[in-house]
Scaffold this motif. Structure first.
Motif, mmCIF file in Angstrom:
data_model
loop_
_atom_site.group_PDB
_atom_site.id
_atom_site.type_symbol
_atom_site.label_atom_id
_atom_site.label_comp_id
_atom_site.label_asym_id
_atom_site.label_seq_id
_atom_site.Cartn_x
_atom_site.Cartn_y
_atom_site.Cartn_z
ATOM 1 N N TYR A 12 0.689 -1.264 0.030
ATOM 2 C CA TYR A 12 0.076 0.229 0.129
ATOM 3 C C TYR A 12 0.820 1.205 0.117
ATOM 4 N N LEU A 31 2.587 1.782 -3.445
ATOM 5 C CA LEU A 31 1.184 2.030 -4.320
ATOM 6 C C LEU A 31 1.392 3.607 -4.388
ATOM 7 N N GLN A 32 1.388 4.387 -3.319
ATOM 8 C CA GLN A 32 1.491 5.815 -3.096
ATOM 9 C C GLN A 32 2.695 6.344 -3.788
ATOM 10 N N ILE A 48 1.767 -4.677 -7.697
ATOM 11 C CA ILE A 48 2.286 -3.324 -7.095
ATOM 12 C C ILE A 48 3.901 -3.349 -7.100
ATOM 13 N N LEU A 99 -3.748 2.932 -12.153
ATOM 14 C CA LEU A 99 -3.190 3.233 -10.686
ATOM 15 C C LEU A 99 -4.285 3.963 -9.877
ATOM 16 N N ASP A 100 -5.131 4.808 -10.343
ATOM 17 C CA ASP A 100 -6.389 5.416 -9.633
ATOM 18 C C ASP A 100 -7.134 4.271 -9.031
ATOM 19 N N LYS A 103 -5.312 2.270 -6.318
ATOM 20 C CA LYS A 103 -5.581 2.915 -5.090
ATOM 21 C C LYS A 103 -6.815 2.838 -4.521
ATOM 22 N N SER A 104 -7.820 2.941 -5.071
ATOM 23 C CA SER A 104 -9.396 2.915 -4.594
ATOM 24 C C SER A 104 -9.568 1.705 -4.042
ATOM 25 N N GLN A 106 -7.520 0.709 -0.782
ATOM 26 C CA GLN A 106 -7.836 1.506 0.376
ATOM 27 C C GLN A 106 -9.375 1.068 0.694
#
Ligand code: ZN
Length: 488
Positions: free
Chosen positions: A348, A351-352, A395, A410-411, A414-415, A418
């Motif tokens: 995670y 990923l950012q 990732i 990628l968005d 992430k979503s 999360q």
């Protein structure tokens, strides 16, 4: 509502589509703790299981009223009928008021649940706060002819009930068998049959907790509170009732009997039960010395555990098994969970830091759909976790420069990460710790900047005071050309 959530209904013994009575509302009742001791691993499992259900129902768009009771009266040492009240006994041994015991352990239970990131229920009613409701419930059962009074106590007449309803339908027990296998009471007991259970018990003179009722000064039977409070807060018919599998018989069987006898129909539409936790292959039991409390896990202070385990490790460990499977605790299994969770959190964080490319070479497109399907299949959290591990691999591939991902993907990644890791599975990173750390670094910088100002103003007294006192706390302060450096 557009979804197809299937849950395993203990009553029908199959998975059924969840369709609530009053969409978009959903009612959920879960049997909470008897508050006479610290919460242990056995308490964590139902709390986490039904927290997942609570979170998932909300995620699907339901407005959920979640009731989880606190048992603070009537739970006797031998189920509903025999022995001393568990809370009163503890109070007697510690020479305090029973409600002090209940209050103390309720707060400790809630604190442990908060550490496990179990969301608080909508209502957390106490049995002792619902005595009039319970007395009313007994009256209804007596009026319907399914209970009898005996020496100031009131008992449920199981045999009579079974002529109209089906006692044993939840647990699959056969009443004839139960009757055959139980003692013949020969009038030596207040009860006509040993299978009968107490709705109201007359208090013995030494019994501390008692209330006035039409039958005697006494207290309610343990099974009664859930029928009374479930009906009060969720209605005569409500959606889901949950609890541990150990409660199926007699507790939930008796709840069904009480509600059917009083109301003429059953209250609960879906019965859900989590399986048990064993410790190194053994059942948990006081006499076996393997009752490990949650606090002992968090601090590492118990002879059976070899290190401290964070609340999130315990939560992840429980979620790695389906709630209807048994889970066996061992140090090896918990250490593996700890490492697994670290891998997901690391993914995670990576990923950012990933930057997007013009195309995607890793497979992530149906991740959201697969996680959703797993949750809708009777809350299959281990499958969700395995999908997240697949995503973590993708990732890491991109992070290591061996794959690409487009901005849109990628968005999406992430979503989904999360949503499932934090909101649905309810896991937390150590972010809060790093927030604390940040704040503390800023505070030290602030003090040392004040010291610089003091020096500029030739206020040597203040400047020395700040330096000396920080040194006394263990900080090493170095003056530099630019200002200062510090370390511990
Ligand atoms: Zn209950």
């Amino acid at each position: 509502m557009e979804h197809s959530l299937y849950v395993y209904n203990t009553l029908s013994r199959k998975k059924e589509q969840f369709i609530p009575l009053n969409e978009p509302n959903a009612g959920l009742y879960v049997c909470g703790p008897t508050v006479y001791g610290d919460a242990h691993l056995g308490h964590a499992r139902p709390a986490i299981t039904f927290d997942i259900l609570f979170r998932w129902l909300k995620n699907l768009g339901y407005k959920v009223r979640y009731v989880r009771n606190i048992t603070d009266v009537g739970h006797l040492e031998h189920d509903a009928d025999d022995g001393e009240d568990k809370i009163a006994k503890k109070a007697r041994l510690e020479q305090v008021e029973p409600m002090e015991i209940a209050q103390y352990y309720t707060i400790r239970y809630q604190k442990s649940m908060e550490l496990l990131n179990v969301l608080p229920p909508s209502i957390e009613p106490h049995a002792s706060g619902h005595i009039p409701e319970q007395i009313d419930f007994v009256k209804k059962i007596v009026d319907a002819g399914f209970a009898y009074e005996s020496n100031g106590s009131v008992y449920f007449d199981v045999e009579k009930y079974n002529t109209k309803f089906n006692y044993g339908k939840l647990s699959g027990r056969n009443i004839e068998e139960i009757l055959e296998n139980t003692r013949n009471l020969d009038g030596q007991s207040e009860k006509r049959k040993s299978v009968d259970f107490a709705l109201w018990k007359k208090a013995a003179p030494e019994h501390i907790m008692h209330w006035n009722s039409p039958w005697s000064d006494g207290f309610p039977g343990w099974h009664l509170e859930c029928s009374a409070m479930g009906t009060k807060y969720l209605g005569e018919t409500f959606d889901i009732h949950g609890g541990g599998m150990d409660l199926v018989f007699p507790h939930h069987e008796c709840e069904i009997a009480q509600s059917s006898a009083a109301l003429g129909h059953e209250s609960v539409r879906y019965w859900m039960h989590n399986n048990m936790i064993t410790i190194n292959g053994q059942k948990m039991g006081k006499s076996l010395g393997n009752f490990i409390t949650l606090d002992e896990f968090f601090t590492g202070k118990h002879s059976l555990i070899c290190q401290r385990y964070s609340p999130m490790t315990i939560r992840f460990f429980i979620l790695q098994a389906h709630y209807r499977s048994t889970v066996d605790f061992s140090n090896e299994a918990l250490v593996a969970s700890q490492k697994g969770l670290e891998r997901l959190v690391e993914a995670y964080e990576r990923l950012q830091k990933i930057s997007a490319s013009d195309q995607t070479s890793v497979k992530i497109s149906d991740l959201r759909h697969r996680c959703e399907q797993a949750m809708n299949d009777d809350l299959n959290t281990p499958v969700v976790i395995s999908h997240l591990f697949d995503a973590a691999k993708a990732i890491n591939t991109v992070y290591d420069g061996n794959g690409k991902i487009s901005e849109k993907d990628l968005d999406e990644l992430k979503s989904v990460f999360q949503l499932y890791l934090f909101d649905v599975l309810g896991l937390k990173t150590e972010q809060e710790n790093s927030k604390t750390l940040d704040a503390y670094k800023k505070a030290i910088d602030l003090l040392l900047n004040m010291r610089l100002d003091a020096k500029r103003n030739k206020n040597w007294e203040l400047s020395d005071k700040i330096r000396d006192e920080l040194s006394a706390c263990g900080f090493i302060i170095k003056d530099t050309k630019e200002g200062f450096e510090w370390s511990i």
